[in-house]
Design a protein around this motif. Structure first.
Motif, PDB file in Angstrom:
ATOM      1  N   UNK A 184       0.802  -1.221   0.000  1.00 40.36           N
ATOM      2  CA  UNK A 184       0.000   0.000   0.000  1.00 40.36           C
ATOM      3  C   UNK A 184       0.836   1.272   0.000  1.00 40.36           C
ATOM      4  N   UNK A 185       1.886   1.322   0.831  1.00 46.47           N
ATOM      5  CA  UNK A 185       2.702   2.535   0.947  1.00 46.47           C
ATOM      6  C   UNK A 185       3.383   2.895  -0.369  1.00 46.47           C
TER       7      UNK A 185
ATOM      8  N   UNK B 181       2.699   6.145  -2.730  1.00 49.10           N
ATOM      9  CA  UNK B 181       3.788   7.054  -3.113  1.00 49.10           C
ATOM     10  C   UNK B 181       3.877   7.202  -4.627  1.00 49.10           C
ATOM     11  N   UNK B 182       3.695   6.083  -5.346  1.00 56.29           N
ATOM     12  CA  UNK B 182       3.741   6.120  -6.813  1.00 56.29           C
ATOM     13  C   UNK B 182       2.645   7.020  -7.372  1.00 56.29           C
ATOM     14  N   UNK B 183       1.468   6.950  -6.707  1.00 57.53           N
ATOM     15  CA  UNK B 183       0.352   7.803  -7.138  1.00 57.53           C
ATOM     16  C   UNK B 183       0.616   9.268  -6.786  1.00 57.53           C
ATOM     17  N   UNK B 184       1.214   9.486  -5.606  1.00 61.05           N
ATOM     18  CA  UNK B 184       1.496  10.845  -5.141  1.00 61.05           C
ATOM     19  C   UNK B 184       2.491  11.561  -6.052  1.00 61.05           C
ATOM     20  N   UNK B 185       3.545  10.853  -6.476  1.00 61.10           N
ATOM     21  CA  UNK B 185       4.565  11.487  -7.343  1.00 61.10           C
ATOM     22  C   UNK B 185       4.205  11.362  -8.825  1.00 61.10           C
ATOM     23  N   UNK B 186       3.097  10.667  -9.111  1.00 58.68           N
ATOM     24  CA  UNK B 186       2.654  10.442 -10.498  1.00 58.68           C
ATOM     25  C   UNK B 186       3.779   9.772 -11.302  1.00 58.68           C
TER      26      UNK B 186
END
Length: 267
Positions: free
Chosen positions: A52-53, A57-62
């Motif tokens: 999940x983490x 993070x991957x979604x947050x930094x695109x």
């Protein structure tokens, strides 16, 4: 002018050192990124459920966008350094220090460096579209000349054509100018007797009246306002071409059809 030329050439030379460092390292950075992305893809294949983490993070930094955009960013940086290098080379060509004797020089190289120096004046602005430069280059051999001085003459004549077009544009709308765009045609050839290299620079402005044409090479003669002209540009150009190079400088103009300057440099 000679001191200014040396200064410009010196600055252009100094630009090359950090530029070489940047352009050299961009290639390494591009290569490293390819390897990192390949390694990341390998991780994604081996561990399709990273947790999940990591997914957050991957979604947050695109991450998907970064993988697509970063190579484009590196590519634009490479183009930028290439552009700076071209400007630096053109500055050194344009401001080339003249020796005591004439040297062989490619006239086309001189014209190109001059156009780059004047590029800011050719660009589109709120009053008109960009001035079109039409190049009709012939097959010219190198000529023996003083390159720095000849480039100065080219600049004076092209800048004069830009001034003439801007004056012609007064009272015309943007759309009018766009439908009949401002043009400067640069044509080069060898004369039929093969004794001169000819450079023709023609604008499609309003042309020059006969009484003005008779005086355009006179020292301090100008039809421009005080803040726009000194009456020295064409006078200096004639001195450089005729007296320094034993060449010829002629003006052909028809009112309503534009003006052409013909430069003849002995081969």
């Amino acid at each position: 002018m000679s001191t200014l030329g040396q200064l410009v050439a010196g600055v252009a030379h100094e630009i090359n050192n950090p530029l070489s460092f940047i352009s050299g390292n961009i290639s390494y950075a591009e290569n490293y990124l390819e390897k990192i992305f390949a390694h990341l893809e390998l991780y994604q294949q081996q561990f399709p459920n990273p947790g999940e983490k990591i997914e957050e993070n991957a979604e947050e930094i695109d991450l998907d966008y970064l993988k697509k955009d970063l190579p484009k960013l590196i590519s634009s940086m490479k183009e930028g350094t290439k552009r700076i290098r071209n400007i630096s080379t053109s500055l050194r060509t344009f401001s080339r220090a003249d020796t005591d004797s004439k040297v062989e020089f490619d006239l086309h190289e001189g014209i190109e460096s001059t156009l780059l120096i004047l590029k800011h004046r050719l660009k589109a602005n709120e009053k008109r579209p960009a001035i079109e430069i039409i190049k009709e280059y012939g097959n010219l051999p190198p000529v023996n000349c003083y390159p720095g001085q000849l480039n100065q003459a080219f600049m004076n004549i092209i800048a004069n054509a830009v001034d003439a077009l801007d004056e012609f544009n007064q009272g015309r709308s943007y759309e009018e100018i766009k439908s009949q765009p401002n043009q400067i045609i640069i044509h080069t050839e060898i004369n039929p007797e093969k004794t001169f290299a000819l450079v023709r620079m023609k604008d499609n402005g309003q042309g020059i009246k006969e009484e003005v044409k008779a005086r355009i090479f006179d020292h301090l003669f100008t039809t421009k306002t005080v803040e726009k002209g000194t009456g020295l540009g064409l006078s200096i150009s004639r001195q450089i071409i005729v007296e320094k190079h034993q060449g010829k400088l002629e003006c052909n103009s028809v009112v309503g059809e534009g003006t052409e300057f013909v430069i003849a440099i002995p081969l």
